[in-house]
Design a protein around this motif. Structure first.
Motif, PDB file in Angstrom:
ATOM      1  N   MET A  91      -6.353 -11.568   3.401  1.00 18.29           N
ATOM      2  CA  MET A  91      -5.258 -11.572   2.545  1.00 18.29           C
ATOM      3  C   MET A  91      -4.086 -12.168   3.535  1.00 18.29           C
ATOM      4  O   MET A  91      -3.991 -11.447   4.442  1.00 18.29           O
ATOM      5  CB  MET A  91      -5.090 -10.503   1.847  1.00 18.29           C
ATOM      6  N   ASN A  92      -3.259 -12.864   3.212  1.00 18.12           N
ATOM      7  CA  ASN A  92      -2.068 -13.099   4.038  1.00 18.12           C
ATOM      8  C   ASN A  92      -0.917 -12.805   3.265  1.00 18.12           C
ATOM      9  O   ASN A  92      -1.023 -12.414   2.017  1.00 18.12           O
ATOM     10  CB  ASN A  92      -2.084 -14.738   4.169  1.00 18.12           C
ATOM     11  N   SER A  93       0.385 -13.020   3.777  1.00 17.60           N
ATOM     12  CA  SER A  93       1.565 -12.611   3.190  1.00 17.60           C
ATOM     13  C   SER A  93       1.843 -13.422   1.850  1.00 17.60           C
ATOM     14  O   SER A  93       2.469 -12.721   0.988  1.00 17.60           O
ATOM     15  CB  SER A  93       2.884 -12.592   4.080  1.00 17.60           C
ATOM     16  N   SER A  94       1.411 -14.474   1.640  1.00 18.54           N
ATOM     17  CA  SER A  94       1.872 -15.353   0.465  1.00 18.54           C
ATOM     18  C   SER A  94       0.966 -14.488  -0.643  1.00 18.54           C
ATOM     19  O   SER A  94       1.423 -14.260  -1.918  1.00 18.54           O
ATOM     20  CB  SER A  94       1.393 -16.751   0.583  1.00 18.54           C
ATOM     21  N   LYS A  95      -0.218 -14.312  -0.288  1.00 17.23           N
ATOM     22  CA  LYS A  95      -1.059 -13.705  -1.539  1.00 17.23           C
ATOM     23  C   LYS A  95      -0.576 -12.251  -1.839  1.00 17.23           C
ATOM     24  O   LYS A  95      -0.777 -11.949  -2.983  1.00 17.23           O
ATOM     25  CB  LYS A  95      -2.408 -13.680  -1.073  1.00 17.23           C
ATOM     26  N   TYR A  96      -0.345 -11.491  -0.622  1.00 21.70           N
ATOM     27  CA  TYR A  96       0.408 -10.376  -0.782  1.00 21.70           C
ATOM     28  C   TYR A  96       1.610 -10.025  -1.754  1.00 21.70           C
ATOM     29  O   TYR A  96       1.682  -9.350  -2.515  1.00 21.70           O
ATOM     30  CB  TYR A  96       0.692  -9.638   0.490  1.00 21.70           C
ATOM     31  N   GLN A  97       2.359 -11.203  -1.596  1.00 21.50           N
ATOM     32  CA  GLN A  97       3.644 -11.265  -2.409  1.00 21.50           C
ATOM     33  C   GLN A  97       3.496 -11.675  -3.748  1.00 21.50           C
ATOM     34  O   GLN A  97       3.956 -11.215  -4.846  1.00 21.50           O
ATOM     35  CB  GLN A  97       4.508 -12.312  -1.952  1.00 21.50           C
ATOM     36  N   VAL A  98       2.225 -12.379  -4.162  1.00 25.80           N
ATOM     37  CA  VAL A  98       1.975 -12.696  -5.394  1.00 25.80           C
ATOM     38  C   VAL A  98       1.376 -11.598  -6.170  1.00 25.80           C
ATOM     39  O   VAL A  98       1.955 -11.315  -7.165  1.00 25.80           O
ATOM     40  CB  VAL A  98       0.787 -13.758  -5.455  1.00 25.80           C
ATOM     41  N   ILE A  99       0.443 -10.646  -5.417  1.00 33.04           N
ATOM     42  CA  ILE A  99       0.126  -9.281  -5.981  1.00 33.04           C
ATOM     43  C   ILE A  99       1.614  -8.465  -6.310  1.00 33.04           C
ATOM     44  O   ILE A  99       1.334  -7.661  -7.252  1.00 33.04           O
ATOM     45  CB  ILE A  99      -0.815  -8.720  -5.039  1.00 33.04           C
ATOM     46  N   LEU A 100       2.348  -8.286  -5.419  1.00 33.36           N
ATOM     47  CA  LEU A 100       3.393  -7.608  -5.619  1.00 33.36           C
ATOM     48  C   LEU A 100       4.256  -8.194  -6.864  1.00 33.36           C
ATOM     49  O   LEU A 100       4.659  -7.137  -7.490  1.00 33.36           O
ATOM     50  CB  LEU A 100       4.567  -7.649  -4.376  1.00 33.36           C
ATOM     51  N   ALA A 101       4.338  -9.252  -6.837  1.00 39.09           N
ATOM     52  CA  ALA A 101       5.201  -9.991  -7.991  1.00 39.09           C
ATOM     53  C   ALA A 101       4.562  -9.685  -9.215  1.00 39.09           C
ATOM     54  O   ALA A 101       5.148  -9.106 -10.266  1.00 39.09           O
ATOM     55  CB  ALA A 101       5.198 -11.146  -7.854  1.00 39.09           C
ATOM     56  N   GLN A 102       3.170  -9.635  -9.389  1.00 41.26           N
ATOM     57  CA  GLN A 102       2.267  -9.285 -10.568  1.00 41.26           C
ATOM     58  C   GLN A 102       2.205  -7.688 -10.839  1.00 41.26           C
ATOM     59  O   GLN A 102       2.089  -7.497 -12.179  1.00 41.26           O
ATOM     60  CB  GLN A 102       0.953  -9.680 -10.265  1.00 41.26           C
ATOM     61  N   ASN A 103       2.527  -6.959  -9.889  1.00 41.20           N
ATOM     62  CA  ASN A 103       2.354  -5.751 -10.159  1.00 41.20           C
ATOM     63  C   ASN A 103       3.668  -4.530 -10.026  1.00 41.20           C
ATOM     64  O   ASN A 103       3.651  -3.598 -10.633  1.00 41.20           O
ATOM     65  CB  ASN A 103       1.279  -4.999  -9.347  1.00 41.20           C
ATOM     66  N   ILE A 104       4.247  -4.880  -9.128  1.00 37.24           N
ATOM     67  CA  ILE A 104       5.279  -3.931  -8.766  1.00 37.24           C
ATOM     68  C   ILE A 104       6.404  -3.720  -9.766  1.00 37.24           C
ATOM     69  O   ILE A 104       6.735  -2.699 -10.236  1.00 37.24           O
ATOM     70  CB  ILE A 104       6.002  -3.982  -7.199  1.00 37.24           C
TER      71      ILE A 104
ATOM     72  N   ASN B 182       4.813   0.823   2.669  1.00 38.87           N
ATOM     73  CA  ASN B 182       3.536  -0.127   3.312  1.00 38.87           C
ATOM     74  C   ASN B 182       3.439   0.224   4.637  1.00 38.87           C
ATOM     75  O   ASN B 182       4.219   1.042   5.302  1.00 38.87           O
ATOM     76  CB  ASN B 182       3.599  -1.638   2.801  1.00 38.87           C
ATOM     77  N   ASP B 183       2.349  -0.238   5.129  1.00 38.92           N
ATOM     78  CA  ASP B 183       1.998   0.216   6.402  1.00 38.92           C
ATOM     79  C   ASP B 183       2.530  -1.000   7.234  1.00 38.92           C
ATOM     80  O   ASP B 183       3.182  -1.759   6.963  1.00 38.92           O
ATOM     81  CB  ASP B 183       0.787   0.420   6.841  1.00 38.92           C
ATOM     82  N   ASN B 184       2.165  -1.218   8.634  1.00 33.87           N
ATOM     83  CA  ASN B 184       2.642  -2.155   9.550  1.00 33.87           C
ATOM     84  C   ASN B 184       1.568  -3.397   9.671  1.00 33.87           C
ATOM     85  O   ASN B 184       1.719  -4.082  10.631  1.00 33.87           O
ATOM     86  CB  ASN B 184       2.710  -1.666  11.001  1.00 33.87           C
ATOM     87  N   ASP B 185       0.811  -3.388   8.618  1.00 27.85           N
ATOM     88  CA  ASP B 185       0.016  -4.655   8.398  1.00 27.85           C
ATOM     89  C   ASP B 185       0.801  -6.094   8.509  1.00 27.85           C
ATOM     90  O   ASP B 185       1.834  -5.942   8.103  1.00 27.85           O
ATOM     91  CB  ASP B 185      -0.946  -4.604   7.304  1.00 27.85           C
ATOM     92  N   PRO B 186       0.239  -7.052   9.235  1.00 29.34           N
ATOM     93  CA  PRO B 186       1.282  -8.317   9.242  1.00 29.34           C
ATOM     94  C   PRO B 186       1.730  -8.866   8.130  1.00 29.34           C
ATOM     95  O   PRO B 186       2.736  -9.283   7.932  1.00 29.34           O
ATOM     96  CB  PRO B 186       0.286  -8.937  10.030  1.00 29.34           C
ATOM     97  N   LYS B 187       0.776  -8.496   6.937  1.00 29.40           N
ATOM     98  CA  LYS B 187       1.301  -9.359   5.763  1.00 29.40           C
ATOM     99  C   LYS B 187       2.357  -8.521   5.205  1.00 29.40           C
ATOM    100  O   LYS B 187       3.322  -9.047   4.379  1.00 29.40           O
ATOM    101  CB  LYS B 187      -0.034  -9.513   4.577  1.00 29.40           C
ATOM    102  N   HIS B 188       2.414  -7.175   5.399  1.00 29.06           N
ATOM    103  CA  HIS B 188       3.535  -6.120   5.059  1.00 29.06           C
ATOM    104  C   HIS B 188       4.714  -6.506   5.644  1.00 29.06           C
ATOM    105  O   HIS B 188       5.808  -6.360   5.140  1.00 29.06           O
ATOM    106  CB  HIS B 188       3.177  -4.947   5.110  1.00 29.06           C
ATOM    107  N   THR B 189       4.756  -6.933   7.210  1.00 36.63           N
ATOM    108  CA  THR B 189       5.831  -7.006   7.864  1.00 36.63           C
ATOM    109  C   THR B 189       6.431  -8.408   8.113  1.00 36.63           C
ATOM    110  O   THR B 189       7.324  -8.562   9.202  1.00 36.63           O
ATOM    111  CB  THR B 189       5.595  -6.330   9.309  1.00 36.63           C
ATOM    112  N   SER B 190       5.635  -9.346   7.647  1.00 33.93           N
ATOM    113  CA  SER B 190       6.011 -10.705   7.830  1.00 33.93           C
ATOM    114  C   SER B 190       7.363 -11.139   7.410  1.00 33.93           C
ATOM    115  O   SER B 190       7.844 -10.289   6.724  1.00 33.93           O
ATOM    116  CB  SER B 190       5.061 -11.696   7.149  1.00 33.93           C
ATOM    117  N   LYS B 191       8.344 -12.021   8.023  1.00 32.76           N
ATOM    118  CA  LYS B 191       9.516 -12.505   7.652  1.00 32.76           C
ATOM    119  C   LYS B 191       9.552 -12.954   6.134  1.00 32.76           C
ATOM    120  O   LYS B 191      10.446 -12.489   5.414  1.00 32.76           O
ATOM    121  CB  LYS B 191      10.077 -13.474   8.499  1.00 32.76           C
ATOM    122  N   SER B 192       8.501 -13.449   5.599  1.00 29.59           N
ATOM    123  CA  SER B 192       8.596 -13.879   4.295  1.00 29.59           C
ATOM    124  C   SER B 192       8.457 -12.721   3.100  1.00 29.59           C
ATOM    125  O   SER B 192       9.183 -12.793   2.370  1.00 29.59           O
ATOM    126  CB  SER B 192       7.630 -14.953   3.920  1.00 29.59           C
TER     127      SER B 192
END
Length: 126
Positions: free
Chosen positions: A1-14, A29-39
């Motif tokens: 999973m990348n940061s874009s997919k992560y953001q889609v999941i957040l948008a759908q659920n949070i 969240n933890d320090n996984d790269p998708k969590h800490t990305s600039k985007s």
């Protein structure tokens, strides 16, 4: 999973979850790269979501990690023989997790977080 997919999941659920909570919250969240990305950071900032700072290499206090551990042990005890068994057992065992277990993990969070702060990010009994 990348940061874009992560953001889609957040948008759908949070935001739906927040509406159900009807309270102020701090997102973890933890320090996984998708969590800490600039985007992802920009997305969270834009949505005005307060994020808990999380030092690298700190103990994982996310309650879902504890539930996953319980799930893994329960499924392992059932000895799945194939992928179909694994999927079925995961779904059944997830459904069997008591809401009281979830509540206990949430309720114990302040103590666990205090222990991590006291140990300056080192390991704790949790």
């Amino acid at each position: 999973m990348n940061s874009s997919k992560y953001q889609v999941i957040l948008a759908q659920n949070i935001q739906a979850s927040v509406r159900k909570l009807k309270m102020k919250f701090t997102f973890q969240n933890d320090n996984d790269p998708k969590h800490t990305s600039k985007s992802t950071k920009a997305w969270l900032y834009q949505k005005k979501i307060n994020v808990l700072g999380w030092p690298s290499q700190s103990p994982d206090l996310n309650p879902i990690e504890h539930l996953r551990g319980n799930l893994k042990r329960a499924v392992y005890r059932r000895c799945p023989r194939n992928l179909t068994d694994l999927e079925c057992f995961c779904k059944e065992e997830w459904a069997n997790i008591a809401t009281s277990k979830c509540a206990m993990l949430i309720d114990s969070y302040p103590k666990r977080l205090s222990a991590v702060i006291k140990s300056k990010g080192a390991s704790t009994k949790y």
